[in-house]
Design a protein around this motif. Structure first.
Motif, PDB file in Angstrom:
ATOM      1  N   ILE A  99      -2.733   3.231   8.617  1.00 32.08           N
ATOM      2  CA  ILE A  99      -2.669   2.559   7.319  1.00 32.08           C
ATOM      3  C   ILE A  99      -1.628   3.230   6.432  1.00 32.08           C
ATOM      4  O   ILE A  99      -0.841   2.557   5.766  1.00 32.08           O
ATOM      5  CB  ILE A  99      -4.068   2.521   6.656  1.00 32.08           C
ATOM      6  CG1 ILE A  99      -4.913   1.459   7.361  1.00 32.08           C
ATOM      7  CG2 ILE A  99      -3.970   2.238   5.167  1.00 32.08           C
ATOM      8  CD1 ILE A  99      -6.338   1.398   6.929  1.00 32.08           C
ATOM      9  N   LYS A 100      -1.577   4.548   6.451  1.00 28.05           N
ATOM     10  CA  LYS A 100      -0.551   5.272   5.685  1.00 28.05           C
ATOM     11  C   LYS A 100       0.842   4.913   6.186  1.00 28.05           C
ATOM     12  O   LYS A 100       1.767   4.708   5.400  1.00 28.05           O
ATOM     13  CB  LYS A 100      -0.775   6.784   5.799  1.00 28.05           C
ATOM     14  CG  LYS A 100      -1.974   7.284   5.028  1.00 28.05           C
ATOM     15  CD  LYS A 100      -2.181   8.771   5.260  1.00 28.05           C
ATOM     16  CE  LYS A 100      -3.486   9.237   4.650  1.00 28.05           C
ATOM     17  NZ  LYS A 100      -3.791  10.629   5.016  1.00 28.05           N
ATOM     18  N   LYS A 101       0.993   4.833   7.519  1.00 29.17           N
ATOM     19  CA  LYS A 101       2.305   4.483   8.078  1.00 29.17           C
ATOM     20  C   LYS A 101       2.702   3.058   7.724  1.00 29.17           C
ATOM     21  O   LYS A 101       3.842   2.794   7.353  1.00 29.17           O
ATOM     22  CB  LYS A 101       2.296   4.655   9.602  1.00 29.17           C
ATOM     23  CG  LYS A 101       2.347   6.088  10.045  1.00 29.17           C
ATOM     24  CD  LYS A 101       2.437   6.169  11.549  1.00 29.17           C
ATOM     25  CE  LYS A 101       2.549   7.616  11.980  1.00 29.17           C
ATOM     26  NZ  LYS A 101       2.890   7.743  13.394  1.00 29.17           N
ATOM     27  N   LEU A 102       1.779   2.112   7.855  1.00 29.29           N
ATOM     28  CA  LEU A 102       2.092   0.715   7.547  1.00 29.29           C
ATOM     29  C   LEU A 102       2.435   0.545   6.066  1.00 29.29           C
ATOM     30  O   LEU A 102       3.331  -0.225   5.719  1.00 29.29           O
ATOM     31  CB  LEU A 102       0.942  -0.201   7.957  1.00 29.29           C
ATOM     32  CG  LEU A 102       0.753  -0.363   9.463  1.00 29.29           C
ATOM     33  CD1 LEU A 102      -0.545  -1.115   9.766  1.00 29.29           C
ATOM     34  CD2 LEU A 102       1.938  -1.068  10.099  1.00 29.29           C
ATOM     35  N   GLU A 103       1.734   1.264   5.208  1.00 29.33           N
ATOM     36  CA  GLU A 103       2.044   1.215   3.779  1.00 29.33           C
ATOM     37  C   GLU A 103       3.470   1.723   3.527  1.00 29.33           C
ATOM     38  O   GLU A 103       4.230   1.123   2.771  1.00 29.33           O
ATOM     39  CB  GLU A 103       1.034   2.052   2.994  1.00 29.33           C
ATOM     40  CG  GLU A 103       1.240   2.013   1.492  1.00 29.33           C
ATOM     41  CD  GLU A 103       0.180   2.801   0.754  1.00 29.33           C
ATOM     42  OE1 GLU A 103      -0.479   2.221  -0.126  1.00 29.33           O
ATOM     43  OE2 GLU A 103       0.022   4.004   1.062  1.00 29.33           O
ATOM     44  N   GLU A 104       3.846   2.784   4.205  1.00 28.35           N
ATOM     45  CA  GLU A 104       5.191   3.348   4.062  1.00 28.35           C
ATOM     46  C   GLU A 104       6.250   2.442   4.687  1.00 28.35           C
ATOM     47  O   GLU A 104       7.315   2.223   4.115  1.00 28.35           O
ATOM     48  CB  GLU A 104       5.231   4.727   4.734  1.00 28.35           C
ATOM     49  CG  GLU A 104       6.585   5.393   4.718  1.00 28.35           C
ATOM     50  CD  GLU A 104       6.624   6.676   5.540  1.00 28.35           C
ATOM     51  OE1 GLU A 104       7.728   7.090   5.899  1.00 28.35           O
ATOM     52  OE2 GLU A 104       5.552   7.244   5.849  1.00 28.35           O
ATOM     53  N   TRP A 105       5.981   1.888   5.870  1.00 21.81           N
ATOM     54  CA  TRP A 105       6.971   1.121   6.616  1.00 21.81           C
ATOM     55  C   TRP A 105       7.142  -0.308   6.107  1.00 21.81           C
ATOM     56  O   TRP A 105       8.215  -0.869   6.146  1.00 21.81           O
ATOM     57  CB  TRP A 105       6.615   1.061   8.085  1.00 21.81           C
ATOM     58  CG  TRP A 105       6.634   2.377   8.804  1.00 21.81           C
ATOM     59  CD1 TRP A 105       7.243   3.539   8.399  1.00 21.81           C
ATOM     60  CD2 TRP A 105       6.019   2.676  10.047  1.00 21.81           C
ATOM     61  NE1 TRP A 105       7.032   4.536   9.322  1.00 21.81           N
ATOM     62  CE2 TRP A 105       6.287   4.031  10.351  1.00 21.81           C
ATOM     63  CE3 TRP A 105       5.266   1.932  10.942  1.00 21.81           C
ATOM     64  CZ2 TRP A 105       5.837   4.652  11.503  1.00 21.81           C
ATOM     65  CZ3 TRP A 105       4.807   2.544  12.095  1.00 21.81           C
ATOM     66  CH2 TRP A 105       5.096   3.895  12.372  1.00 21.81           C
ATOM     67  N   ILE A 106       6.015  -0.932   5.671  1.00 22.30           N
ATOM     68  CA  ILE A 106       6.049  -2.342   5.276  1.00 22.30           C
ATOM     69  C   ILE A 106       5.993  -2.505   3.762  1.00 22.30           C
ATOM     70  O   ILE A 106       6.673  -3.341   3.200  1.00 22.30           O
ATOM     71  CB  ILE A 106       4.894  -3.136   5.937  1.00 22.30           C
ATOM     72  CG1 ILE A 106       5.046  -3.121   7.449  1.00 22.30           C
ATOM     73  CG2 ILE A 106       4.832  -4.559   5.417  1.00 22.30           C
ATOM     74  CD1 ILE A 106       3.891  -3.729   8.200  1.00 22.30           C
ATOM     75  N   GLY A 107       5.160  -1.708   3.108  1.00 21.41           N
ATOM     76  CA  GLY A 107       4.980  -1.814   1.664  1.00 21.41           C
ATOM     77  C   GLY A 107       3.594  -2.298   1.321  1.00 21.41           C
ATOM     78  O   GLY A 107       2.739  -2.492   2.181  1.00 21.41           O
ATOM     79  N   GLY A 108       3.352  -2.494   0.054  1.00 16.26           N
ATOM     80  CA  GLY A 108       2.038  -2.869  -0.427  1.00 16.26           C
ATOM     81  C   GLY A 108       1.200  -1.633  -0.698  1.00 16.26           C
ATOM     82  O   GLY A 108       1.651  -0.505  -0.512  1.00 16.26           O
TER      83      GLY A 108
END
Length: 193
Positions: A99-108
């Protein structure tokens, strides 16, 4: 964190690879052409954690997928998300870390919590979800995220999970929200109910 103006190339590359696996090279090319992204047809996008593509290109790809695969083929989008997760992180990783990675990579703005009434159920909430941005479909559109979350959870635990989007920005909700529950719990409740 707010909606980003770019998306890491690792995400874009993984999504293109998943599309090729699911739909073949011609299917991927059709989606890229429809999105106005023909420049990526013959270019191999390297999976970089430091380089990015514009959010407009990422959004155009997602809109093209929703338009061409749209209603009735949500399973293809879901399966694309499962493949996408495999390419992003081929080894088991905790849900919190991804979740931390997806927030960093994609946004939101991503958050999660366990359901107070059922500790086997996990809620994932995404404010300013870039996948739903600028899409008004009057139905949940984040099947790619659902498939991705299911795959990450399965890789981390070795168990099967069901992920369902229960709220979506594209439906007028304030945020996108998903529930993750073990597949065995889903089957038991369906038999009882």
């Amino acid at each position: 964190m707010s909606i980003t103006q770019s998306v890491r190339k690792v995400v874009f590359s993984a999504l293109l690879t998943a599309l090729t696996d699911i739909m073949g090279e011609d299917g991927k090319k059709s989606i890229l052409r429809f999105a106005g992204l023909s420049r990526y047809i013959n270019e191999e996008v390297q999976p970089s954690l430091s380089e990015s593509i514009s959010f407009e290109d990422f959004s155009a790809l997602l809109k093209s997928m929703n338009s061409l695969l749209g209603h009735g083929t949500h399973a293809i989008l879901y399966e694309s998300g499962r493949k996408f997760a495999l390419y992003l992180s081929p080894f088991g990783i905790s849900l919190e870390d991804i979740i931390k990675k997806l927030e960093e990579w994609i946004g939101g703005e991503w958050s999660f919590y366990k359901d107070p009434n059922d500790p086997d159920i996990i809620h994932i909430k995404i404010k300013n979800n870039p996948i739903s941005k600028d899409i008004t479909a009057n139905n949940p559109v984040c099947h790619i995220i659902s498939g991705t979350l299911a795959r990450f959870k399965e890789e981390a635990t070795g168990e099967k999970f069901h992920v369902k989007e229960i709220k979506c920005i594209a439906m007028g909700d304030e945020a996108c929200e998903f529930i993750i529950k073990p597949e065995k719990a889903t089957k038991i409740k369906e038999k009882i109910g």
